[in-house]
Design an enzyme around this catalytic site. Sequence first.
Site, PDB file in Angstrom:
ATOM      1  N   ASN A   1      16.116 -11.031  25.395  1.00  0.00           N
ATOM      2  CA  ASN A   1      16.744 -11.923  24.414  1.00  0.00           C
ATOM      3  C   ASN A   1      16.745 -11.205  23.068  1.00  0.00           C
ATOM      4  O   ASN A   1      15.707 -11.130  22.407  1.00  0.00           O
ATOM      5  CB  ASN A   1      15.968 -13.247  24.329  1.00  0.00           C
ATOM      6  CG  ASN A   1      16.535 -14.170  23.261  1.00  0.00           C
ATOM      7  OD1 ASN A   1      17.618 -13.910  22.717  1.00  0.00           O
ATOM      8  ND2 ASN A   1      15.821 -15.233  22.945  1.00  0.00           N
ATOM      9  N   TRP A   2      17.921 -10.717  22.677  1.00  0.00           N
ATOM     10  CA  TRP A   2      18.006  -9.938  21.440  1.00  0.00           C
ATOM     11  C   TRP A   2      18.039 -10.816  20.195  1.00  0.00           C
ATOM     12  O   TRP A   2      18.014 -10.306  19.076  1.00  0.00           O
ATOM     13  CB  TRP A   2      19.240  -9.029  21.477  1.00  0.00           C
ATOM     14  CG  TRP A   2      19.072  -7.829  22.370  1.00  0.00           C
ATOM     15  CD1 TRP A   2      17.915  -7.415  22.982  1.00  0.00           C
ATOM     16  CD2 TRP A   2      20.079  -6.881  22.736  1.00  0.00           C
ATOM     17  NE1 TRP A   2      18.152  -6.260  23.704  1.00  0.00           N
ATOM     18  CE2 TRP A   2      19.464  -5.920  23.571  1.00  0.00           C
ATOM     19  CE3 TRP A   2      21.452  -6.764  22.451  1.00  0.00           C
ATOM     20  CZ2 TRP A   2      20.177  -4.847  24.111  1.00  0.00           C
ATOM     21  CZ3 TRP A   2      22.160  -5.697  22.992  1.00  0.00           C
ATOM     22  CH2 TRP A   2      21.528  -4.750  23.811  1.00  0.00           C
ATOM     23  N   LYS A   3      18.169 -12.143  20.388  1.00  0.00           N
ATOM     24  CA  LYS A   3      18.245 -13.052  19.229  1.00  0.00           C
ATOM     25  C   LYS A   3      19.343 -12.560  18.279  1.00  0.00           C
ATOM     26  O   LYS A   3      20.365 -12.084  18.747  1.00  0.00           O
ATOM     27  CB  LYS A   3      16.864 -13.176  18.577  1.00  0.00           C
ATOM     28  CG  LYS A   3      15.786 -13.516  19.627  1.00  0.00           C
ATOM     29  CD  LYS A   3      14.468 -13.907  19.057  1.00  0.00           C
ATOM     30  CE  LYS A   3      13.503 -14.235  20.203  1.00  0.00           C
ATOM     31  NZ  LYS A   3      12.223 -14.732  19.752  1.00  0.00           N
TER      32      LYS A   3
ATOM     33  N   HIS B   1      16.480 -22.602  23.777  1.00  0.00           N
ATOM     34  CA  HIS B   1      15.418 -21.768  23.215  1.00  0.00           C
ATOM     35  C   HIS B   1      14.713 -22.527  22.090  1.00  0.00           C
ATOM     36  O   HIS B   1      15.345 -23.279  21.351  1.00  0.00           O
ATOM     37  CB  HIS B   1      16.000 -20.451  22.686  1.00  0.00           C
ATOM     38  CG  HIS B   1      14.939 -19.453  22.363  1.00  0.00           C
ATOM     39  ND1 HIS B   1      14.240 -19.483  21.185  1.00  0.00           N
ATOM     40  CD2 HIS B   1      14.434 -18.425  23.082  1.00  0.00           C
ATOM     41  CE1 HIS B   1      13.347 -18.493  21.194  1.00  0.00           C
ATOM     42  NE2 HIS B   1      13.446 -17.835  22.324  1.00  0.00           N
TER      43      HIS B   1
ATOM     44  N   GLU C   1      13.782 -21.658  19.283  1.00  0.00           N
ATOM     45  CA  GLU C   1      14.349 -21.427  17.944  1.00  0.00           C
ATOM     46  C   GLU C   1      15.563 -22.321  17.709  1.00  0.00           C
ATOM     47  O   GLU C   1      15.817 -22.754  16.580  1.00  0.00           O
ATOM     48  CB  GLU C   1      14.706 -19.936  17.781  1.00  0.00           C
ATOM     49  CG  GLU C   1      13.440 -19.106  17.588  1.00  0.00           C
ATOM     50  CD  GLU C   1      13.516 -17.680  18.103  1.00  0.00           C
ATOM     51  OE1 GLU C   1      14.627 -17.187  18.378  1.00  0.00           O
ATOM     52  OE2 GLU C   1      12.442 -17.062  18.240  1.00  0.00           O
TER      53      GLU C   1
ATOM     54  N   GLU D   1       8.042 -20.739  27.384  1.00  0.00           N
ATOM     55  CA  GLU D   1       7.825 -19.985  26.161  1.00  0.00           C
ATOM     56  C   GLU D   1       6.978 -20.833  25.207  1.00  0.00           C
ATOM     57  O   GLU D   1       7.535 -21.629  24.429  1.00  0.00           O
ATOM     58  CB  GLU D   1       9.160 -19.632  25.501  1.00  0.00           C
ATOM     59  CG  GLU D   1      10.030 -18.735  26.343  1.00  0.00           C
ATOM     60  CD  GLU D   1      10.939 -17.862  25.483  1.00  0.00           C
ATOM     61  OE1 GLU D   1      10.952 -16.653  25.715  1.00  0.00           O
ATOM     62  OE2 GLU D   1      11.601 -18.384  24.567  1.00  0.00           O
TER      63      GLU D   1
ATOM     64  N   GLY E   1       6.990 -14.217  18.993  1.00  0.00           N
ATOM     65  CA  GLY E   1       7.090 -13.368  17.810  1.00  0.00           C
ATOM     66  C   GLY E   1       5.807 -13.311  16.997  1.00  0.00           C
ATOM     67  O   GLY E   1       5.804 -12.848  15.862  1.00  0.00           O
TER      68      GLY E   1
ATOM     69  N   SER F   1       5.798 -12.791  23.270  1.00  0.00           N
ATOM     70  CA  SER F   1       5.060 -11.544  23.002  1.00  0.00           C
ATOM     71  C   SER F   1       4.769 -10.720  24.254  1.00  0.00           C
ATOM     72  O   SER F   1       3.699 -10.119  24.373  1.00  0.00           O
ATOM     73  CB  SER F   1       3.774 -11.836  22.221  1.00  0.00           C
ATOM     74  OG  SER F   1       4.093 -12.423  20.965  1.00  0.00           O
TER      75      SER F   1
ATOM     76  N   GLY G   1      11.561 -10.913  23.851  1.00  0.00           N
ATOM     77  CA  GLY G   1      12.237 -10.842  22.556  1.00  0.00           C
ATOM     78  C   GLY G   1      12.072  -9.467  21.935  1.00  0.00           C
ATOM     79  O   GLY G   1      12.744  -8.503  22.301  1.00  0.00           O
ATOM     80  N   GLY G   2      11.145  -9.355  20.999  1.00  0.00           N
ATOM     81  CA  GLY G   2      10.971  -8.134  20.211  1.00  0.00           C
ATOM     82  C   GLY G   2      10.923  -6.845  21.018  1.00  0.00           C
ATOM     83  O   GLY G   2      11.575  -5.856  20.668  1.00  0.00           O
TER      84      GLY G   2
END
Length: 231
Positions: free
Chosen positions: A6-8, A84, A86, A154, A160, A190, A211-212
């Site tokens: 997930n590159w957001k 998600h 977010e 999640e 994050g 994470s 993610g990151g």
Amino acid sequence: MLIAANWKMYKGPREARAFSEAFRAPKGVEAVICPPYVSLAATLESGHVVFAQNVHWADEGAFTGEISAPMLRELGVTGAIVGHSERRQHFGETDETVARRTLAALESGLRVIACVGESLEERETGQMELVLRIQVEAIADGVGTHSGLVLAYEPVWAIGTGKTASPEQAKEAHALIKSFLDVPVLYGGSVKPENAAELLSQPAVDGALVGGASLEVESFTAICQAAASLS
Ligand code: 13P
């Protein structure tokens, strides 16, 4: 095992193309890349499996800023993330809209990664089970089990933050989620090359939503390799 990046809101088409040309999914794992809308086409060029980060429930209409399932399918996109945390936190996504998006996407032939997870406050006040039940049942009521549906656990406090659910916490939450709806469940929060193998080897953990650590070819490849070595 499914490992999704997930590159957001990272990587425009140029960076997406560079990543996609350099990345090769190891054998034995299904790697899915979820770029921002504007980079979907560039990511598809290298033949990867590509999902969007959201999808609307209508096929078309007066919904400024939204994208529909038929539009994504026309591009060659085969799935979408929905709900998600977010989007729930910052963009007013509710259990009801998550269920509507999920149902419409599945009916249009897209696969869906529907996200659930509790906040730190909810966990610390003993509401984790209730929150997960409400979130999962909203999806289950609309859809039930469906071959195109995957859930992602999640925990909001692990996204994050560098804090990962312990393997024990992940195992417990995944088992709980599966007791509400028996579909594959990815873990997200994470995930890094250093912790991927341990998390992914837990029972009921069927993959990861990253993610990151999915933004660099090297770290995303290492996570995919950890998954491949377990399958
Ligand atoms: P991080 O891996 O950066 O914690 O993000 C997790 C996530 O939200 C994936 O959807």
